[in-house]
Design an enzyme around this catalytic site. Sequence first.
Site, mmCIF file in Angstrom:
data_model
loop_
_atom_site.group_PDB
_atom_site.id
_atom_site.type_symbol
_atom_site.label_atom_id
_atom_site.label_comp_id
_atom_site.label_asym_id
_atom_site.label_seq_id
_atom_site.Cartn_x
_atom_site.Cartn_y
_atom_site.Cartn_z
ATOM 1 N N HIS A 69 49.936 47.904 59.763
ATOM 2 C CA HIS A 69 49.216 48.282 58.549
ATOM 3 C C HIS A 69 48.234 49.396 58.901
ATOM 4 O O HIS A 69 47.517 49.297 59.895
ATOM 5 C CB HIS A 69 48.470 47.069 57.982
ATOM 6 C CG HIS A 69 47.976 47.286 56.588
ATOM 7 N ND1 HIS A 69 46.911 48.094 56.293
ATOM 8 C CD2 HIS A 69 48.426 46.812 55.396
ATOM 9 C CE1 HIS A 69 46.715 48.105 54.986
ATOM 10 N NE2 HIS A 69 47.625 47.337 54.423
ATOM 11 N N ARG A 101 42.817 52.349 48.997
ATOM 12 C CA ARG A 101 43.360 53.715 48.871
ATOM 13 C C ARG A 101 43.947 53.920 47.485
ATOM 14 O O ARG A 101 43.825 54.996 46.906
ATOM 15 C CB ARG A 101 44.411 53.949 49.962
ATOM 16 C CG ARG A 101 43.778 54.175 51.335
ATOM 17 C CD ARG A 101 44.817 54.291 52.417
ATOM 18 N NE ARG A 101 45.368 52.991 52.771
ATOM 19 C CZ ARG A 101 46.634 52.749 53.035
ATOM 20 N NH1 ARG A 101 47.509 53.749 52.979
ATOM 21 N NH2 ARG A 101 47.035 51.554 53.354
#
Length: 556
Positions: A326, A346
């Site tokens: 990740h 994000r």
Amino acid sequence: MPYPEALKDLMKKVEETRPARVERKQADKEFPMMSLEEREDILKFHPDYIDEGRREIKIGPNKGYKIAHEVVDMLEAKSRVEPAKVDLTKADYETDVLVIGGGGAGTSAALLAQEQGAKVIIATKLRHGDANTMMAEGGIQAATKNWKDSPYYHYLDVVGGGHFKNKPELVETLVSEAPDVIKWLVELGCNFSRFDDGTLKTLHGGGTSRKRMHFAADITGAEMMRTVRDEARNRCEDIKVLEFSPAVELILNDKGECAGALMYNMDTEEYFIIKAKAVVMATGGSGRLHVQNFMTTNHYGATGDGLVMGYRAGVGLCFLHTIQYHPTGVIFPEQAEGILITEKFRGSGANLVNIKGEQFVNEREPRDIEASAIIRECVDRGLGVPTPTGKFGVWLDSPMIDHLSGEGTVEKEFPGKFILYKRFDIDISKEPMLIYPTLHYQNGGLEFKKDGSTAVKGFFIAGEVGGGTHGENRLMGNSLLDIMVFGRIAGKNAGEFAKDRSDLGQLSLEHVDKYHKEMAEAGIETDRVAPMLLPDYTPVEIKERELTSHYVGTIR
């Protein structure tokens, strides 16, 4: 501990460039996405592409397949028990369906098996719900907004993200079943985030063409696990839960069909037998093997046990040469190292920036590309941010979210992480987070069909322990979907299978003896045993002084 002054000085660069980055975001001017050629090139920084990190398996159905050393070590290990010492004539429990694993996949499988009229046992290594499902934060993808999305677009995103290597029938099943999974969870009482008019909120995820990620603040997995766990506990007359009871071997019969499992009681250290008409393996991933010494987001019990048991029983592996790192794991504060920072940050507008305060990648690139870009920034370009513990990371500029969506948004939409950082006296609505890629997901696993069945009759697969759905790279929000889609399917079909099975034949662990023999013939000499069950973080200097960690006389 809060950020030390040295980091606060470096943070000033982020603050200097933030107004211009916010302005660009508000004007819909995004950092350019990479071309296919650029993506291909940057993947050389991804750990999967480091050849020294892998070796060929010497035995079993996938002999010659090259995967991570740490996984091969588990596959080329001896069973925890000598089969000859196990009395298979006496079963301690008998049931229609045995589900091995008490996370989201296992629990949803148990619910659907019970609905077919089956008596079910969930056997789990730790407590019911101690699983990666609980730790998933960002969301679950499903094309529920038909006026601008459909399973067709979802399918294209999944196969594109998986480098077009996915098994098409598994992807088709995943995306087609997705809207029904959301409906099912909502009907069971799952509290997804909604707008004031009751419409479910959705966000973009990396590599997606539509906003289809449903979420419950930043604790989506915990809310889903609460929902299915409560439902299973409400059906206690048909669903029995055995905690601290991991499986250590599958039990087959004289025809090579699955007929139960050999279990281990972690409290009493006794082994016991569960005889079952069908078995669903839902043991999750293997992050705690720490491939290439990466930190991990995975829970304490994620040691790849299902891979070992299934492989010994004759089920092949696929896509296990790829592991997902990740992009955004905590690299500092040290006490939180490895913990996942959801992609939703994000998706909500937070940029990734280097030591100069410069954005260096579009935040919606697929995870393997995003992780590769961060690693390149730190190890190749020398633009990483040094941590007080001697490591490097980059900034995830979370304060941008409040600038874009209003003050208080970070605290409201990310309560889990806001509270976590507050414990270190860090306000992530005012200060950015320092992150680095962290080992997150096992893209591959045991081979299975779209109905959850495997090459071994009576043996079904659900969740992260299975491979093929995500190809060589999973997109965000598709793991929570995977465990629910294939958990439900495996449970339903295991329940149906159990209805038609009356004679389990003679129980056997002969396949374990054969595996040991094959190891010997391949020249594998080792004292390793598997499944690992739990990782051992004891320092070497401590282990050297543990002189009585086994029975000496009447006590350890």
